[in-house]
Design a protein around this motif. Structure first.
Motif, mmCIF file in Angstrom:
data_model
loop_
_atom_site.group_PDB
_atom_site.id
_atom_site.type_symbol
_atom_site.label_atom_id
_atom_site.label_comp_id
_atom_site.label_asym_id
_atom_site.label_seq_id
_atom_site.Cartn_x
_atom_site.Cartn_y
_atom_site.Cartn_z
ATOM 1 N N ARG A 49 4.423 -38.849 -31.585
ATOM 2 C CA ARG A 49 4.724 -39.402 -30.624
ATOM 3 C C ARG A 49 6.392 -39.817 -30.872
ATOM 4 N N PRO A 71 13.076 -35.342 -23.641
ATOM 5 C CA PRO A 71 11.721 -35.708 -23.053
ATOM 6 C C PRO A 71 11.248 -34.407 -22.236
ATOM 7 N N ASN A 72 12.256 -33.945 -21.450
ATOM 8 C CA ASN A 72 11.619 -32.759 -20.603
ATOM 9 C C ASN A 72 11.619 -31.370 -21.199
ATOM 10 N N ARG A 73 11.912 -31.447 -22.427
ATOM 11 C CA ARG A 73 11.758 -29.983 -23.135
ATOM 12 C C ARG A 73 10.051 -29.624 -23.299
ATOM 13 N N ALA A 74 9.837 -28.390 -22.770
ATOM 14 C CA ALA A 74 8.648 -27.797 -23.062
ATOM 15 C C ALA A 74 7.944 -28.140 -24.364
ATOM 16 N N LYS A 96 6.688 -31.880 -25.003
ATOM 17 C CA LYS A 96 5.737 -32.101 -24.072
ATOM 18 C C LYS A 96 4.467 -31.597 -24.670
ATOM 19 N N TYR A 97 4.595 -30.116 -25.386
ATOM 20 C CA TYR A 97 3.368 -29.505 -25.824
ATOM 21 C C TYR A 97 2.942 -30.374 -27.002
ATOM 22 N N MET A 130 3.425 -33.452 -27.734
ATOM 23 C CA MET A 130 2.872 -34.926 -27.428
ATOM 24 C C MET A 130 1.282 -34.921 -27.013
ATOM 25 N N LYS A 131 1.175 -33.484 -26.495
ATOM 26 C CA LYS A 131 -0.307 -33.262 -25.983
ATOM 27 C C LYS A 131 -1.358 -32.603 -27.269
#
Length: 280
Positions: free
Chosen positions: A207, A214-217, A220-221, A223-224
């Motif tokens: 987290r 925040p917009n970097r791939a 995001k990867y 975080m998921k």
């Protein structure tokens, strides 16, 4: 990449928590293999020494295997701190890494109030798409190396669900992030040299708080990502656990850090500060 080898996997381990019982002095000397999709990428060494009043953790790593054909890299990281009121209290952290393309260094000085001094080279470049690190983000944190030490309260066996019941606040000099641990199971592990026995497996969730884009791939990867795990094994004579194994699913395979040697014993007499710890 080397910085990730030395800190990201270690940070999976967790941070110190309250301890209600005294414990003996202990030492761990571990050697790890870092791999991606089964192919060796590097080697990492970890030394931990802990007594009733203080601790030292130091690590070193280097790229090996097929990756050496396209890149060279090595680095060191270390932390030291006090054990105050039954909890780990980090005091300093240092990391240095170099490759054929760049070098970097981070040094943090910490007090009970938070980070009191820091140096980051090269400095973080201001960017409108980066979440700024606020002063509050530097309070109540652990550095990545201190985060490799897990102190488990109570009188029951340290290898238990309690080791995974925590959310970790980590600041590495560039980013502030939380790692949320949850209990999975107890496994039996065995090193080629040293420890053989139970390890508690924690699932890890990432987290980001600040310092990231925040917009970097990649952000995001991660975080998921629901496939991040750490196996924690005990340091003899203490209620401290450290990583025996860690794994992270990536887009190109499983990144794994696994102990080949995990030699741990109770300490007798005074200890020597590691000569290559890279400590402030």
């Amino acid at each position: 990449m080397m910085r990730a080898c030395l800190t990201a996997f270690l940070a999976l381990a967790g941070a110190g928590t309250m301890v209600t019982d005294a414990f003996a002095d202990g030492r761990l000397d571990a050697r790890y293999r870092l791999s991606l999709g089964g192919l060796e990428l590097g080697r990492v060494a970890l030394l931990v020494e802990i007594d009733s009043n203080s601790y030292i953790a130091s690590g070193s790593g280097r790229l090996t295997g097929v990756v050496q054909a396209v890149s060279t890299g090595k680095g060191t990281a270390g932390a030291r701190g006090a054990i105050s009121s039954g909890a780990l209290a980090p005091r300093s952290f240092a990391m240095e890494a170099e490759s054929d393309k760049k070098s970097e260094a981070i040094r943090l000085v910490m007090t009970p109030a938070g980070v009191s001094d820091m140096r980051v080279e090269p400095p973080v470049v201001p960017s409108p798409d980066r979440v700024p690190v606020a002063d509050k983000d530097k309070r109540g944190i652990f550095d990545p190396m201190t985060a490799a030490l897990v102190m488990v309260p109570g009188t029951e066996a340290p290898v238990s669900e309690k080791a995974c019941e925590r959310t970790l606040a980590i600041f590495d000099g560039r980013q502030r992030y939380d790692l949320v641990l949850s209990y999975e199971r107890i496994d039996e592990v065995k090193a080629d040299k040293g420890y053989a026995g139970p390890a508690v497996v924690c699932r890890v969730a990432y987290r980001p708080v600040s310092g990231h884009k925040p917009n970097r791939a990649g952000v995001k990867y991660m975080m998921k990502n629901k496939d991040m795990f750490v196996w924690l094994a005990p340091v003899a004579g203490t209620r401290v656990l450290v990583p025996f194994r860690a794994s992270v699913a990536t887009a190109i395979g499983i990144a794994a850090l696994e102990a080949e040697a995990f030699e741990t014993r109770e300490m007798v007499g005074s200890r020597a500060t590691p000569a290559k710890a890279g400590l402030p």
